[in-house]
Scaffold this motif. Structure first.
Motif, mmCIF file in Angstrom:
data_model
loop_
_atom_site.group_PDB
_atom_site.id
_atom_site.type_symbol
_atom_site.label_atom_id
_atom_site.label_comp_id
_atom_site.label_asym_id
_atom_site.label_seq_id
_atom_site.Cartn_x
_atom_site.Cartn_y
_atom_site.Cartn_z
ATOM 1 N N SER A 643 -4.235 -6.403 -0.994
ATOM 2 C CA SER A 643 -5.657 -6.090 -0.838
ATOM 3 C C SER A 643 -5.830 -5.202 0.391
ATOM 4 C CB SER A 643 -6.492 -7.364 -0.686
ATOM 5 O OG SER A 643 -6.091 -8.086 0.452
ATOM 6 N N THR A 644 -6.914 -4.457 0.403
ATOM 7 C CA THR A 644 -7.239 -3.586 1.536
ATOM 8 C C THR A 644 -8.528 -4.096 2.166
ATOM 9 O OG1 THR A 644 -6.237 -1.715 0.403
ATOM 10 C CG2 THR A 644 -7.671 -1.219 2.256
ATOM 11 N N VAL A 645 -8.527 -4.248 3.497
ATOM 12 C CA VAL A 645 -9.684 -4.800 4.187
ATOM 13 C C VAL A 645 -10.045 -3.889 5.356
ATOM 14 C CG1 VAL A 645 -9.099 -7.177 3.561
ATOM 15 C CG2 VAL A 645 -8.246 -6.223 5.705
ATOM 16 N N ALA A 646 -11.272 -4.031 5.827
ATOM 17 C CA ALA A 646 -11.737 -3.258 6.983
ATOM 18 C C ALA A 646 -11.295 -3.943 8.267
ATOM 19 C CB ALA A 646 -13.251 -3.139 6.953
ATOM 20 N N THR A 647 -10.953 -3.144 9.246
ATOM 21 C CA THR A 647 -10.588 -3.676 10.565
ATOM 22 C C THR A 647 -11.817 -3.692 11.465
ATOM 23 O OG1 THR A 647 -10.023 -1.507 11.460
ATOM 24 C CG2 THR A 647 -8.281 -2.714 10.294
ATOM 25 N N VAL A 654 -3.872 -3.109 5.209
ATOM 26 C CA VAL A 654 -3.358 -3.682 3.962
ATOM 27 C C VAL A 654 -2.907 -5.108 4.245
ATOM 28 C CG1 VAL A 654 -1.573 -3.534 2.188
ATOM 29 C CG2 VAL A 654 -2.631 -1.465 3.066
ATOM 30 N N VAL A 655 -3.407 -6.049 3.457
ATOM 31 C CA VAL A 655 -2.988 -7.450 3.556
ATOM 32 C C VAL A 655 -2.135 -7.759 2.328
ATOM 33 C CG1 VAL A 655 -3.726 -9.848 3.691
ATOM 34 C CG2 VAL A 655 -5.068 -8.066 4.823
ATOM 35 N N GLU A 656 -0.901 -8.152 2.566
ATOM 36 C CA GLU A 656 0.034 -8.462 1.476
ATOM 37 C C GLU A 656 0.455 -9.924 1.601
ATOM 38 O OE1 GLU A 656 1.998 -3.983 1.429
ATOM 39 O OE2 GLU A 656 3.187 -5.707 2.111
ATOM 40 N N THR A 657 0.312 -10.657 0.515
ATOM 41 C CA THR A 657 0.689 -12.072 0.500
ATOM 42 C C THR A 657 1.787 -12.268 -0.538
ATOM 43 O OG1 THR A 657 -1.566 -12.694 1.109
ATOM 44 C CG2 THR A 657 -0.141 -14.430 0.246
ATOM 45 N N PHE A 658 2.927 -12.779 -0.091
ATOM 46 C CA PHE A 658 4.073 -12.992 -0.969
ATOM 47 C C PHE A 658 4.381 -14.485 -1.062
ATOM 48 C CE2 PHE A 658 4.618 -8.827 0.936
ATOM 49 C CZ PHE A 658 5.019 -8.025 -0.118
ATOM 50 N N ALA A 659 4.747 -14.916 -2.234
ATOM 51 C CA ALA A 659 5.371 -16.241 -2.397
ATOM 52 C C ALA A 659 6.866 -15.997 -2.507
ATOM 53 C CB ALA A 659 4.859 -16.940 -3.647
ATOM 54 N N CYS A 747 4.643 7.693 -7.713
ATOM 55 C CA CYS A 747 3.779 8.062 -8.845
ATOM 56 C C CYS A 747 2.301 7.832 -8.532
ATOM 57 C CB CYS A 747 4.168 7.254 -10.081
ATOM 58 S SG CYS A 747 5.800 7.635 -10.731
ATOM 59 N N GLU A 748 2.007 7.458 -7.288
ATOM 60 C CA GLU A 748 0.632 7.245 -6.820
ATOM 61 C C GLU A 748 -0.097 6.196 -7.652
ATOM 62 O OE1 GLU A 748 -1.340 10.985 -6.569
ATOM 63 O OE2 GLU A 748 -0.026 11.750 -4.988
ATOM 64 N N VAL A 749 0.599 5.107 -7.945
ATOM 65 C CA VAL A 749 0.009 3.999 -8.694
ATOM 66 C C VAL A 749 -0.734 3.087 -7.716
ATOM 67 C CG1 VAL A 749 0.516 1.966 -10.093
ATOM 68 C CG2 VAL A 749 1.774 4.094 -10.477
ATOM 69 N N ASP A 750 -1.948 2.713 -8.083
ATOM 70 C CA ASP A 750 -2.766 1.815 -7.269
ATOM 71 C C ASP A 750 -2.576 0.392 -7.796
ATOM 72 O OD1 ASP A 750 -4.575 0.592 -5.658
ATOM 73 O OD2 ASP A 750 -6.360 1.527 -6.519
ATOM 74 N N LEU A 751 -1.842 -0.435 -7.045
ATOM 75 C CA LEU A 751 -1.514 -1.784 -7.495
ATOM 76 C C LEU A 751 -2.539 -2.786 -6.992
ATOM 77 C CD1 LEU A 751 2.358 -1.940 -7.005
ATOM 78 C CD2 LEU A 751 1.085 -1.481 -9.107
ATOM 79 N N ARG A 752 -2.934 -3.715 -7.892
ATOM 80 C CA ARG A 752 -3.829 -4.806 -7.520
ATOM 81 C C ARG A 752 -3.027 -6.067 -7.144
ATOM 82 N NH1 ARG A 752 -8.875 -4.680 -10.175
ATOM 83 N NH2 ARG A 752 -9.818 -2.613 -9.911
ATOM 84 N N TRP A 753 -2.008 -6.374 -7.923
ATOM 85 C CA TRP A 753 -1.214 -7.586 -7.720
ATOM 86 C C TRP A 753 0.151 -7.391 -8.371
ATOM 87 C CZ3 TRP A 753 0.230 -9.271 -12.470
ATOM 88 C CH2 TRP A 753 -0.636 -9.007 -13.553
#
Length: 823
Positions: A643-647, A654-659, A747-753
């Motif tokens: 996800s992208t959030v404002a500072t 960019v906030v990335e959460t991995f399991a 390829c400039e793909v915009d990923l959601r999850w």
């Protein structure tokens, strides 16, 4: 043709080499003919050598082991005993016999014994006893050889009672160390459970007059095991007992048995026949041990009633004197259920009597028979060996004729440790622990037993299985509504694990499509759909537990519980509380990064699984950098959320959460992970080169890259809200997610999850792609991904390549409830 002389063993080695070379040429001999030729060759050289050095009256040479049994494989060691009557000069004869063999590099196990010494060692050393029981005269004094052979056998019979516990214990220990030949991906043909040593054990028990000689089925199994071992020696050029996967295809082709899967199936059947005969033989032998002293005066074992027509006798389940399978259609299953419940084995005589007299059950089954089947299936692990014994004697196939297609069928996925039929039984045993979680435990047990019954046939195994289970349900006498639910369970038994591990569970469209799939397949009633959710939830757990160690991971459990809970909430309106620990708040991490603290990393551990939150500047390459650093630290990624959030300063982060879970060892120090992430983003750490080094360091010393199926790229247009699902199926390797995300970023793909599922050597990566990419964009993405998966470890793809993927059309959700078919 090589003519053997009577001197140096180099002649023997040369003649053996010529024999093996001709065996591999146009005039290829079968493995049995090769063994016979090798035995004749060694017998001739040894007898000639004995004649030359003067082995005669009072001295003899006998062969034990493989040569003694006439089972000599190309590189088997020679086991030889020089017998003598106590005369002098025997040591010189022994040296003249052994040294040429040693000098020629031939493996040799040797000894020099008088008859008394031979008998003494046979009474104190179990391995020596087994060898001397099979002693075969080669040269010299025939009377001496016969005298020793007879004396050893007499001592064996006389001492068997005092040695039996040692025999049983060492056999069990050997099985534990070497595993089952029938179920190991790389079985030990000699020492494994169901291997050649077990056949030798049956022979030894028969020599002690405790059991009969091996049956024709066991003799056939022994021949197959020997043939495969012979070809394994020939192929490898040395002594080898473990059949490696990379050798199996060539051996299968040499033996004209198809491919390695056909060979594995044949070996499984042979090994299970040997294992069953050995287990039965050990029980029969123990009961037949001669009684002495007070034990001989004790009364015969009492027949203790266990159930109608079923009694215990001498520690085994057997039939009452007046029991009749012809009059009691539920008798076979009652005997089986009783054995599973009590933990007692079914007597071999009872199994054979039932096999000879029990008729096929009429359709529909009598209610008593169905009740006994459910009693058997509900006993858990107790039923596993019972069903095995029914199957080896033909009784299980009489109850379920459909079982023949999955019997001994090897798995195609390395995560599966069992053949398909044994997997079904193991899953049913696991389901027995979960029956109190569902309203219909009977359907759970039957569904678990039959969920993969469609394998081994043409077509999708879930669809074929549904048709078969409907036929079986009718034969069992189930109600029509229950048959519908059972058929839906089998058709969609992979729906929950595949959806939970490959789709965004926070997207309402995911839950809606699962419910629509179940409502459309089974019954429109909300109650039936809720029951199916419970049944599929429990079946997914049992299926994972019955597949192999580590498959039912904490993360998989959390995902499936999450999906089933959301489905129940949607059906009943109940509030759903997501399992597992809450994700750590990222607000303070964002503030720390924007305040000049650089990339932020936080770990929240839950057993073997951890939630890793990373906050990075909003730059292209953030996801691939994070995935690569996690791979460097041996972390396997299960899911990824982006996800992208404002500072606070008005920028973007960019906030990335991995399991994640460690591939081995424990979780790394978060500070070290952060340090490497900083180095990657600054350019001071070259990630591709570091990953390549890691992959080389952890690669096997003799790597075998096997791609049984090419990589595939699939598109699903309406299985996510505001996004398209892109799914990549490929062979896994260290850093694969990094390489894939690099390709997507280019390829400039915009990923959601992202969702990542590892299945043995295979991986299924699913990505939520924002928007709706057009046909041209999809082709470019597909080409980039296929180039990445085709590149070997550490290599960058040479270019976009050609488009080799499937159409970009919408695929129904039921397609995702499929596993790679076991053919």
């Amino acid at each position: 043709m090589t003519v053997l002389g009577s001197g140096e063993a180099a002649d023997l080695v040369k003649a053996r080499s010529v024999l093996l070379e001709s065996n591999g040429g146009r005039h290829h001999h079968g493995p049995e003919a090769l063994r016979a030729a090798l035995v004749d060759l060694h017998d001739f050289w040894l007898s000639s050598r004995c004649a030359t050095i003067g082995v005669g009256d009072g001295v003899s040479l006998v062969a034990v082991g493989a040569l003694g049994r006439r089972e000599l494989c190309p590189f088997s060691d020679l086991d030889l005993v020089l017998l003598h009557d106590g005369r002098s000069g025997v040591d010189t004869l022994a040296e003249q016999l052994w040294y040429p063999l040693w000098d020629a590099g031939i493996g040799l196990d040797h000894s020099v014994r008088t008859p008394g010494q031979a008998v003494q060692i046979a009474t104190t050393d179990l391995k020596a006893a087994f060898g001397l029981l099979e002693a075969r005269h080669i040269a010299g004094d025939t009377v001496l050889s016969d005298t020793v052979r007879t004396a050893v056998r007499q001592a064996w019979r006389a001492g068997i009672r005092s040695r039996f516990d040692e025999i049983a214990d060492t056999t069990t220990d050997r099985w534990t160390r070497n595993g089952d030949v029938a179920h190991r991906i790389e079985p030990d043909l000699k020492n494994g459970h169901g291997g050649l040593r077990d056949v030798a054990l049956i022979d030894a028990l028969a020599t002690a007059q405790l059991v009969d000689r091996p049956s024709g089925e066991v003799a056939g199994a022994r021949a197959l095991l020997l043939d495969v071992r012979t070809e394994l020696h020939r192929l490898s050029g040395r002594t080898r007992d473990v059949l490696r996967a990379q050798d199996a295809d060539e051996i299968a082709a040499t033996m004209d048995v198809g491919d390695r899967f056909d060979l594995a199936r044949a070996l499984s059947g042979a090994a299970r026949a040997v294992a069953f005969a050995t287990e039965v033989g050990l029980r029969q032998a123990r009961n037949a041990l001669p009684r002495r002293g007070l034990a001989a005066l004790r009364r015969a074992p009492v027949r203790r009633p266990l159930d109608s027509g079923v009694v215990e006798h001498a520690g085994e389940v057997t039939l009452a004197r007046d029991a009749s399978a012809a009059k009691d259609p539920a008798l076979v299953l009652r005997v089986a259920a009783t054995a599973a419940r009590t933990g007692l084995p079914i007597a071999a005589g009872t199994l054979h009597r039932l096999a000879d007299t029990a008729p096929e059950l009429r359709t529909p089954w009598p209610r008593a028979a169905l009740g006994e089947l459910l009693s058997l299936l509900g006993t858990g692990q107790g039923m596993v060996e019972v069903i095995e014994s029914l199957d080896r004697t033909g009784l299980w196939g009489r109850l379920f004729p459909e079982w023949g297609a999955v019997r001994d069928l090897p798995p195609r996925d390395r995560t599966h440790v069992w053949t398909v039929d044994r997997h079904l039984v193991e899953v049913c045993a696991q389901a027995g622990r979960l029956t109190t979680r569902v309203a219909r435990p009977d359907l759970l047990l039957i569904g678990a037993l039959l969920h993969d019954i469609g394998k081994g046939r043409e077509g999708d195994h879930s669809e074929v299985g549904e048709l078969l289970v409907r036929q079986i349900g009718t034969r069992l006498g189930l109600r029509e509504g229950d048959i519908d639910i059972l058929g839906t369970m089998v058709r969609h038994h992979l729906l929950f694990p595949h959806t939970a591990t490959r789709r965004d569970l926070d997207d309402p469209a995911t839950v809606s499509r699962v419910i629509e799939t179940l409502e459309g397949a089974a019954a429109p009633a909300e109650r039936a759909t809720a029951l199916l959710v419970d049944l599929l939830d429990a079946l997914a757990e049992a299926d994972s537990l019955g597949t192999g160690p580590g498959v039912w991971s904490p993360w998989r459990r959390t995902l499936i519980q999450n999906l089933s809970g959301r489905c129940r909430s949607a059906l009943t309106g109940a509030v759903f509380v997501e399992p597992g620990p809450p994700d750590p708040s990222s607000a303070e991490l964002v503030a720390a990064m924007s305040g000049g603290g650089g990339p932020q990393v936080r770990f929240l551990a839950d057993g073997d699984v951890a939630t890793v939150t990373l906050v990075l500047p909003d730059d292209r390459g953030a996801l691939s950098a994070a995935a690569g650093v996690l791979a460097l630290h041996s972390l396997q990624v299960h899911t990824a959320e982006i996800s992208t959030v404002a500072t606070p300063e008005g920028g973007r982060a960019v906030v990335e959460t991995f399991a994640v879970a460690p591939r081995f060892g424990s979780l790394p120090d978060p500070a070290l992970v952060r340090a490497d992430l900083v180095r990657v983003l600054s350019g001071s750490l070259a990630l591709p080169e570091a990953l390549a080094r890691k992959e080389r360091d952890y690669a096997p010393s003799n790597p075998v890259v096997e791609r049984t199926a090419p990589p595939r790229v699939l598109w699903f247009d309406d299985e996510a809200t505001g996004a398209v699902v892109l799914e990549l199926r490929a062979t896994d390797r260290i850093g694969l997610l990094h390489h894939v995300t690099v390709a997507l970023e280019r390829c400039e793909v915009d990923l959601r999850w992202a969702r990542v599922e590892t299945l043995g050597a295979s991986v299924v990566d699913a990505f939520g792609v924002a928007g709706t990419p057009g046909a041209g964009a999809r082709r470019a993405i597909e080409a980039a991904l296929l180039a990445v998966t085709a590149a070997r470890g550490g290599e960058e793809p040479g270019g976009r390549g050609s488009m080799l993927s499937s159409p970009a059309a919408r695929q129904p959700l039921r397609t995702e409830a499929r596993e790679e078919e076991t053919r």
